[in-house]
Enzyme design. Structure first.
Site, PDB file in Angstrom:
ATOM      1  N   LYS A  66     -87.912 -86.143 -19.583  1.00 35.34           N
ATOM      2  CA  LYS A  66     -88.548 -86.919 -18.508  1.00 35.34           C
ATOM      3  C   LYS A  66     -87.690 -88.130 -18.088  1.00 35.34           C
ATOM      4  O   LYS A  66     -86.760 -88.530 -18.801  1.00 35.34           O
ATOM      5  CB  LYS A  66     -89.940 -87.361 -18.974  1.00 35.34           C
ATOM      6  CG  LYS A  66     -90.903 -86.181 -19.212  1.00 35.34           C
ATOM      7  CD  LYS A  66     -92.311 -86.662 -19.570  1.00 35.34           C
ATOM      8  CE  LYS A  66     -93.264 -85.494 -19.744  1.00 35.34           C
ATOM      9  NZ  LYS A  66     -94.659 -85.957 -20.036  1.00 35.34           N
ATOM     10  N   TYR A 116     -97.994 -80.276 -12.182  1.00 32.96           N
ATOM     11  CA  TYR A 116     -99.099 -80.872 -12.939  1.00 32.96           C
ATOM     12  C   TYR A 116    -100.454 -80.627 -12.277  1.00 32.96           C
ATOM     13  O   TYR A 116    -101.401 -81.372 -12.514  1.00 32.96           O
ATOM     14  CB  TYR A 116     -98.856 -82.368 -13.135  1.00 32.96           C
ATOM     15  CG  TYR A 116     -97.886 -82.676 -14.256  1.00 32.96           C
ATOM     16  CD1 TYR A 116     -98.178 -82.322 -15.574  1.00 32.96           C
ATOM     17  CD2 TYR A 116     -96.691 -83.340 -14.014  1.00 32.96           C
ATOM     18  CE1 TYR A 116     -97.306 -82.613 -16.612  1.00 32.96           C
ATOM     19  CE2 TYR A 116     -95.806 -83.634 -15.050  1.00 32.96           C
ATOM     20  CZ  TYR A 116     -96.128 -83.267 -16.347  1.00 32.96           C
ATOM     21  OH  TYR A 116     -95.261 -83.561 -17.372  1.00 32.96           O
ATOM     22  N   ASN A 141     -93.487 -90.456 -21.994  1.00 31.68           N
ATOM     23  CA  ASN A 141     -93.372 -89.960 -23.373  1.00 31.68           C
ATOM     24  C   ASN A 141     -92.203 -88.992 -23.555  1.00 31.68           C
ATOM     25  O   ASN A 141     -92.226 -88.125 -24.420  1.00 31.68           O
ATOM     26  CB  ASN A 141     -94.707 -89.378 -23.853  1.00 31.68           C
ATOM     27  CG  ASN A 141     -95.186 -88.233 -22.991  1.00 31.68           C
ATOM     28  OD1 ASN A 141     -94.507 -87.827 -22.043  1.00 31.68           O
ATOM     29  ND2 ASN A 141     -96.354 -87.706 -23.305  1.00 31.68           N
ATOM     30  N   HIS A 201     -91.610 -83.038 -21.922  1.00 35.43           N
ATOM     31  CA  HIS A 201     -92.690 -82.084 -21.683  1.00 35.43           C
ATOM     32  C   HIS A 201     -92.360 -80.809 -22.435  1.00 35.43           C
ATOM     33  O   HIS A 201     -91.196 -80.422 -22.514  1.00 35.43           O
ATOM     34  CB  HIS A 201     -92.801 -81.749 -20.183  1.00 35.43           C
ATOM     35  CG  HIS A 201     -93.664 -80.543 -19.920  1.00 35.43           C
ATOM     36  ND1 HIS A 201     -95.027 -80.630 -19.804  1.00 35.43           N
ATOM     37  CD2 HIS A 201     -93.351 -79.221 -19.820  1.00 35.43           C
ATOM     38  CE1 HIS A 201     -95.521 -79.405 -19.628  1.00 35.43           C
ATOM     39  NE2 HIS A 201     -94.525 -78.536 -19.630  1.00 35.43           N
ATOM     40  N   GLU A 259     -94.088 -71.724 -16.259  1.00 36.02           N
ATOM     41  CA  GLU A 259     -93.293 -72.939 -16.089  1.00 36.02           C
ATOM     42  C   GLU A 259     -91.795 -72.636 -16.058  1.00 36.02           C
ATOM     43  O   GLU A 259     -91.041 -73.287 -15.331  1.00 36.02           O
ATOM     44  CB  GLU A 259     -93.628 -73.937 -17.208  1.00 36.02           C
ATOM     45  CG  GLU A 259     -95.050 -74.489 -17.089  1.00 36.02           C
ATOM     46  CD  GLU A 259     -95.432 -75.449 -18.202  1.00 36.02           C
ATOM     47  OE1 GLU A 259     -96.556 -75.957 -18.180  1.00 36.02           O
ATOM     48  OE2 GLU A 259     -94.595 -75.699 -19.105  1.00 36.02           O
TER      49      GLU A 259
HETATM   50  P1  IDP Z   1     -98.695 -82.942 -23.239  1.00 32.85           P
HETATM   51  O1  IDP Z   1     -97.537 -83.339 -22.354  1.00 32.85           O
HETATM   52  O2  IDP Z   1     -98.547 -83.470 -24.642  1.00 32.85           O
HETATM   53  O3  IDP Z   1     -98.988 -81.455 -23.194  1.00 32.85           O
HETATM   54  P2  IDP Z   1    -101.010 -83.374 -21.466  1.00 32.85           P
HETATM   55  O4  IDP Z   1    -102.377 -83.768 -21.935  1.00 32.85           O
HETATM   56  O5  IDP Z   1    -100.819 -81.992 -20.947  1.00 32.85           O
HETATM   57  O6  IDP Z   1    -100.006 -83.697 -22.674  1.00 32.85           O
HETATM   58  O7  IDP Z   1    -100.602 -84.433 -20.362  1.00 32.85           O
HETATM   59  C1  IDP Z   1     -99.474 -84.210 -19.537  1.00 32.85           C
HETATM   60  C2  IDP Z   1     -98.733 -85.504 -19.390  1.00 32.85           C
HETATM   61  O8  IDP Z   1     -99.552 -86.441 -18.695  1.00 32.85           O
HETATM   62  C3  IDP Z   1     -98.393 -86.220 -20.703  1.00 32.85           C
HETATM   63  O9  IDP Z   1     -97.235 -85.723 -21.315  1.00 32.85           O
HETATM   64  C4  IDP Z   1     -98.215 -87.653 -20.221  1.00 32.85           C
HETATM   65  O10 IDP Z   1     -96.938 -87.848 -19.594  1.00 32.85           O
HETATM   66  C5  IDP Z   1     -99.313 -87.760 -19.172  1.00 32.85           C
HETATM   67  N1  IDP Z   1    -100.573 -88.278 -19.728  1.00 32.85           N
HETATM   68  C6  IDP Z   1    -101.441 -87.635 -20.557  1.00 32.85           C
HETATM   69  N2  IDP Z   1    -102.488 -88.411 -20.857  1.00 32.85           N
HETATM   70  C7  IDP Z   1    -102.282 -89.573 -20.209  1.00 32.85           C
HETATM   71  C8  IDP Z   1    -103.040 -90.804 -20.127  1.00 32.85           C
HETATM   72  O11 IDP Z   1    -104.101 -90.948 -20.708  1.00 32.85           O
HETATM   73  N3  IDP Z   1    -102.489 -91.777 -19.345  1.00 32.85           N
HETATM   74  C9  IDP Z   1    -101.307 -91.636 -18.679  1.00 32.85           C
HETATM   75  N4  IDP Z   1    -100.598 -90.508 -18.737  1.00 32.85           N
HETATM   76  C10 IDP Z   1    -101.062 -89.491 -19.476  1.00 32.85           C
END
Ligand code: IDP
Length: 149
Positions: free
Chosen positions: A20, A60, A123, A126, A137
């Protein structure tokens, strides 16, 4: 009877990974790729690109009703990403283990997100969460001839 050849129990999978913008900005592509390779995954396709708002929204789409959707799409278009296909035994699950929990505060020691993530949103990586999503994907970013196992 007798033990099965080892290959019988191996599921060689492919999963879609994205490094990312928070990580490309800090020049962490190589450090993150090292985690994948040391973790037993092979990078069989890789490209650096800038997501358009349309691509981010489509990628997304499953999160479009979530409060963080707009912010997430803005973040994902804020700089270059590196899309990649990782291949290996149980690659979908293995990659999720190497990545760590979505929220770095909950991520296990030694995971990419524990060591590199800036926040629950920024974070660093992905990774597809199922084999079915992985196939979709991968097809979003790559054609078959771009994936070389
Ligand atoms: P993942 O990437 O670990 O599978 P997902 O729940 O699918 O997690 O969420 C996709 C992405 O959305 C996360 O990697 C993160 O970048 C963002 N995200 C998830 N939850 C939050 C939140 O509560 N606040 C802001 N961004 C979030």
């Amino acid at each position: 009877g007798g033990p099965q050849p080892r290959e019988t129990n191996m599921a060689i999978e492919r999963t879609l990974s994205i490094i990312k913008p928070d990580a490309t900005r800090r020049n962490l592509t190589g450090a993150i790729n090292d985690r994948f390779e040391k973790g037993g995954l092979r990078i069989v396709a890789q490209k650096r690109l800038r997501l358009t708002p349309e691509m981010a929204g489509q990628f997304y789409e499953v999160h479009k009703e979530r409060s963080f959707f707009g912010s997430l799409c803005e973040f994902m278009t804020s700089g270059p990403v590196v899309a990649q296909v990782l291949e290996g035994e149980n690659a979908v699950l293995r990659n999720r283990e190497i990545m760590g929990a979505t929220n770095p505060a909950n991520a296990a020691e030694g995971t990419i997100r524990k060591d590199f993530a800036e926040s629950i949103e920024a974070n660093s990586v992905h990774g597809s969460d199922s084999l079915e999503n992985a196939a979709n994907e991968i097809a979003f970013f790559f054609s078959e001839i771009e994936i070389v196992g």
